[in-house]
Write a protein that holds these residues in place. Structure first.
Motif, PDB file in Angstrom:
ATOM      1  N   ARG A 109     -11.770  30.023  19.513  1.00  0.00           N
ATOM      2  CA  ARG A 109     -10.713  29.039  19.356  1.00  0.00           C
ATOM      3  C   ARG A 109     -11.260  28.350  18.047  1.00  0.00           C
ATOM      4  O   ARG A 109     -12.235  27.972  17.818  1.00  0.00           O
ATOM      5  N   LEU A 152      -3.517  36.878  19.290  1.00  0.00           N
ATOM      6  CA  LEU A 152      -3.633  36.056  18.477  1.00  0.00           C
ATOM      7  C   LEU A 152      -2.592  35.029  18.894  1.00  0.00           C
ATOM      8  O   LEU A 152      -1.367  35.175  18.491  1.00  0.00           O
ATOM      9  N   CYS A 153      -2.989  33.544  18.858  1.00  0.00           N
ATOM     10  CA  CYS A 153      -1.977  32.550  19.242  1.00  0.00           C
ATOM     11  C   CYS A 153      -2.172  31.519  18.309  1.00  0.00           C
ATOM     12  O   CYS A 153      -3.406  30.878  18.296  1.00  0.00           O
ATOM     13  N   ILE A 154      -1.018  30.895  17.503  1.00  0.00           N
ATOM     14  CA  ILE A 154      -1.371  30.092  16.664  1.00  0.00           C
ATOM     15  C   ILE A 154      -0.350  28.725  16.997  1.00  0.00           C
ATOM     16  O   ILE A 154       0.972  29.172  16.940  1.00  0.00           O
ATOM     17  N   TYR A 155      -0.843  27.562  17.255  1.00  0.00           N
ATOM     18  CA  TYR A 155      -0.211  26.595  17.844  1.00  0.00           C
ATOM     19  C   TYR A 155      -0.243  25.378  16.680  1.00  0.00           C
ATOM     20  O   TYR A 155      -1.178  25.006  16.225  1.00  0.00           O
ATOM     21  N   GLU A 156       1.030  24.645  16.572  1.00  0.00           N
ATOM     22  CA  GLU A 156       1.004  23.610  15.751  1.00  0.00           C
ATOM     23  C   GLU A 156       1.473  22.494  16.532  1.00  0.00           C
ATOM     24  O   GLU A 156       2.426  22.528  17.391  1.00  0.00           O
ATOM     25  N   LEU A 183       4.372  36.284  15.229  1.00  0.00           N
ATOM     26  CA  LEU A 183       3.776  35.837  13.728  1.00  0.00           C
ATOM     27  C   LEU A 183       4.388  36.806  12.865  1.00  0.00           C
ATOM     28  O   LEU A 183       4.430  37.856  12.595  1.00  0.00           O
ATOM     29  N   THR A 205      -5.888  27.703  16.567  1.00  0.00           N
ATOM     30  CA  THR A 205      -5.872  29.160  16.840  1.00  0.00           C
ATOM     31  C   THR A 205      -6.546  29.567  17.795  1.00  0.00           C
ATOM     32  O   THR A 205      -7.794  29.493  17.865  1.00  0.00           O
ATOM     33  N   ASP A 206      -6.173  30.478  18.731  1.00  0.00           N
ATOM     34  CA  ASP A 206      -6.678  31.281  19.607  1.00  0.00           C
ATOM     35  C   ASP A 206      -6.726  32.714  19.788  1.00  0.00           C
ATOM     36  O   ASP A 206      -5.751  33.127  19.430  1.00  0.00           O
ATOM     37  N   PHE A 220      -3.391  22.267  13.723  1.00  0.00           N
ATOM     38  CA  PHE A 220      -3.284  23.693  14.040  1.00  0.00           C
ATOM     39  C   PHE A 220      -4.410  24.267  14.968  1.00  0.00           C
ATOM     40  O   PHE A 220      -5.672  24.014  14.647  1.00  0.00           O
TER      41      PHE A 220
END
Length: 122
Positions: free
Chosen positions: A70, A97-101, A38, A78-79, A76
């Motif tokens: 979540r 912290l995981c942010i997926y697009e 990040l 965010t987990d 987007f």
């Protein structure tokens, strides 16, 4: 264009991670997906770099990601996860912290920020 929701894609990725199913996990990612620290460096790009990162991680006998929260906003997701890992010092947990697009039904970009690490049996 895929109609799979970003929520469903990210959940399928988490399920595949916990099942250590590399093929199912890679189906959640676009072929040219990118993973980043990040606000930082690119960790991997494309299946040729992403797959080996997970294959190596899947050798850890205690590996498991537990979803703590979540948030979904458009494409987007965010987990906040608590990941059990096998560290050189022993079994422990790591906040992540995981942010997926998600674009066209696949993860296109993922960014990760590690938090606190706790050894379970120091």
């Amino acid at each position: 264009m895929e109609t799979t929701s970003p929520l469903a894609v990210v959940q399928a990725q988490l399920d595949a991670f916990n099942a250590r199913d590399i093929d199912a996990l890679m189906r959640a990612y676009a072929p040219d997906a990118e993973q980043f620290a990040l606000h930082g460096e690119r960790l991997a790009k494309g299946e040729g770099e992403i797959r080996p990162r997970y294959v190596a991680r899947f050798t850890e006998p205690d590996l498991h990601a537990r979803l703590l929260s979540r948030t979904v906003m458009g494409n987007f997701v965010t987990d906040l996860e608590l990941i059990t890992r096998n560290f050189p010092e022993g079994v422990g947990t790591l906040e992540m912290l995981c942010i997926y697009e998600v674009i066209d039904g696949r993860i296109r970009r993922a960014s990760f920020a590690p938090g606190a690490m706790t050894l379970l049996n120091p």
